[in-house]
Design a protein around this motif. Structure first.
Motif, mmCIF file in Angstrom:
data_model
loop_
_atom_site.group_PDB
_atom_site.id
_atom_site.type_symbol
_atom_site.label_atom_id
_atom_site.label_comp_id
_atom_site.label_asym_id
_atom_site.label_seq_id
_atom_site.Cartn_x
_atom_site.Cartn_y
_atom_site.Cartn_z
ATOM 1 N N UNK A 1 9.749 -3.448 -18.241
ATOM 2 C CA UNK A 1 9.968 -4.741 -16.754
ATOM 3 C C UNK A 1 11.210 -3.691 -15.809
ATOM 4 N N UNK A 2 10.819 -3.280 -14.633
ATOM 5 C CA UNK A 2 12.256 -2.515 -14.158
ATOM 6 C C UNK A 2 11.616 -1.691 -14.241
ATOM 7 N N UNK A 3 11.098 -1.405 -14.576
ATOM 8 C CA UNK A 3 10.849 0.540 -13.995
ATOM 9 C C UNK A 3 10.409 0.854 -12.853
ATOM 10 N N UNK A 4 11.563 2.167 -12.716
ATOM 11 C CA UNK A 4 11.107 3.197 -11.508
ATOM 12 C C UNK A 4 10.694 4.124 -11.549
ATOM 13 N N UNK A 5 10.136 4.166 -12.463
ATOM 14 C CA UNK A 5 9.528 5.771 -12.411
ATOM 15 C C UNK A 5 7.881 5.584 -12.589
ATOM 16 N N UNK A 6 7.304 6.335 -12.276
ATOM 17 C CA UNK A 6 5.873 6.615 -12.213
ATOM 18 C C UNK A 6 5.723 6.739 -13.439
ATOM 19 N N UNK A 7 6.483 7.150 -14.587
ATOM 20 C CA UNK A 7 6.039 6.989 -16.116
ATOM 21 C C UNK A 7 5.931 5.930 -15.945
ATOM 22 N N UNK A 8 6.020 5.037 -16.443
ATOM 23 C CA UNK A 8 5.828 3.902 -16.438
ATOM 24 C C UNK A 8 4.973 2.596 -16.519
ATOM 25 N N UNK A 9 3.808 3.884 -15.647
ATOM 26 C CA UNK A 9 3.244 2.692 -14.920
ATOM 27 C C UNK A 9 1.658 3.433 -15.532
ATOM 28 N N UNK A 10 0.604 3.005 -15.938
ATOM 29 C CA UNK A 10 -0.728 3.852 -17.127
ATOM 30 C C UNK A 10 -1.896 3.602 -15.526
ATOM 31 N N UNK A 11 -1.696 2.875 -14.551
ATOM 32 C CA UNK A 11 -2.998 2.419 -13.890
ATOM 33 C C UNK A 11 -2.778 2.527 -12.725
ATOM 34 N N UNK A 12 -3.368 3.233 -11.391
ATOM 35 C CA UNK A 12 -2.887 3.562 -9.873
ATOM 36 C C UNK A 12 -4.167 3.197 -9.387
ATOM 37 N N UNK A 13 -3.982 2.467 -7.664
ATOM 38 C CA UNK A 13 -4.761 2.533 -6.873
ATOM 39 C C UNK A 13 -4.947 3.440 -6.051
ATOM 40 N N UNK A 14 -5.631 3.666 -5.270
ATOM 41 C CA UNK A 14 -6.190 5.000 -5.468
ATOM 42 C C UNK A 14 -4.889 5.173 -3.632
ATOM 43 N N UNK A 15 -4.613 4.131 -3.021
ATOM 44 C CA UNK A 15 -3.604 4.176 -1.795
ATOM 45 C C UNK A 15 -3.923 3.669 -0.675
ATOM 46 N N UNK A 16 -3.111 3.785 0.141
ATOM 47 C CA UNK A 16 -3.075 3.391 1.330
ATOM 48 C C UNK A 16 -2.054 4.073 2.127
ATOM 49 N N UNK A 17 -2.598 4.161 3.660
ATOM 50 C CA UNK A 17 -2.003 5.058 4.572
ATOM 51 C C UNK A 17 -0.876 4.396 5.742
ATOM 52 N N UNK A 18 -0.018 4.276 5.871
ATOM 53 C CA UNK A 18 0.943 3.592 6.615
ATOM 54 C C UNK A 18 1.793 4.894 7.448
ATOM 55 N N UNK A 19 1.400 3.875 8.558
ATOM 56 C CA UNK A 19 1.957 5.972 10.031
ATOM 57 C C UNK A 19 2.983 4.480 10.420
ATOM 58 N N UNK A 20 4.366 4.879 10.604
ATOM 59 C CA UNK A 20 4.845 4.148 11.548
ATOM 60 C C UNK A 20 5.279 5.136 12.478
ATOM 61 N N UNK A 21 4.906 4.843 13.846
ATOM 62 C CA UNK A 21 5.077 5.722 14.807
ATOM 63 C C UNK A 21 6.296 5.011 15.676
ATOM 64 N N UNK A 22 7.172 6.476 16.305
ATOM 65 C CA UNK A 22 8.235 5.757 17.224
ATOM 66 C C UNK A 22 8.362 5.604 18.636
#
Length: 122
Positions: free
Chosen positions: A101-122
Motif C-alpha cells: 500500500x502506498x508504494x511510490x517505488x517501482x520496486x514495489x510493483x511486480x507486474x507491468x503493462x506495456x505502456x501508452x504514449x502521452x504527448x502534450x503539445x504546447x
C-alpha cells in the motif's frame, strides 16, 4: 496478472486524457495499482497509486490536483484521469500491480503493462 494500458494520444496543453489499464485474472482486487511514467532520457517516475479497495490514493507532487487515479474491481480496471496537461507530462505511461500500500517505488510493483504514449503539445 497481465496488464494492458490504453488511452494515450496527442493532446494540447491544458487538455485532458483518460488512461485505462485492463487486468486479466480473478485476483485484481488483491493488488495495489499504480501509474508510472517515463520521459525520453529520464528515469521511470511514480505518478499515482491506489489501494486494493480503492479507498486511499497517493500522488506525486507534480500531478497532485490535476490527475486522479481510480479503480473498478468489478471490471478489473484502473484509470488515470489527467487534466490540465502540460508539455512536461509527455511520457510513456505504465500501469503496474503490486502488494505494498502506498508504494511510490517501482520496486514495489511486480507486474507491468506495456505502456501508452502521452504527448502534450504546447
Amino acid at each position: 496478472v497481465q496488464l494492458q494500458a490504453s488511452g494515450g494520444g496527442l493532446v494540447q496543453a491544458g487538455g485532458s486524457l483518460r488512461l485505462s489499464c485492463a487486468a486479466s485474472g480473478r485476483t485484481f482486487s488483491s493488488y495495489v495499482m499504480g501509474w508510472f511514467r517515463q520521459a525520453p532520457k529520464k528515469e521511470r517516475e511514480f505518478i499515482a497509486t491506489i489501494t486494493k479497495s480503492g479507498g486511499s490514493t497517493n500522488y506525486a507532487e507534480s500531478v497532485n490536483g490535476r490527475f486522479t487515479i481510480s479503480r473498478d474491481n468489478a471490471k478489473n480496471t484502473v484509470h488515470l484521469q489527467m487534466n490540465s496537461l502540460k508539455p512536461e507530462d509527455t511520457a510513456v505511461y505504465y500501469c503496474a500491480a503490486g502488494t505494498l500500500d502506498g508504494s511510490r517505488s517501482a520496486r514495489g510493483y511486480y507486474y507491468w503493462g506495456q505502456g501508452t504514449l502521452v504527448t502534450v503539445s504546447s
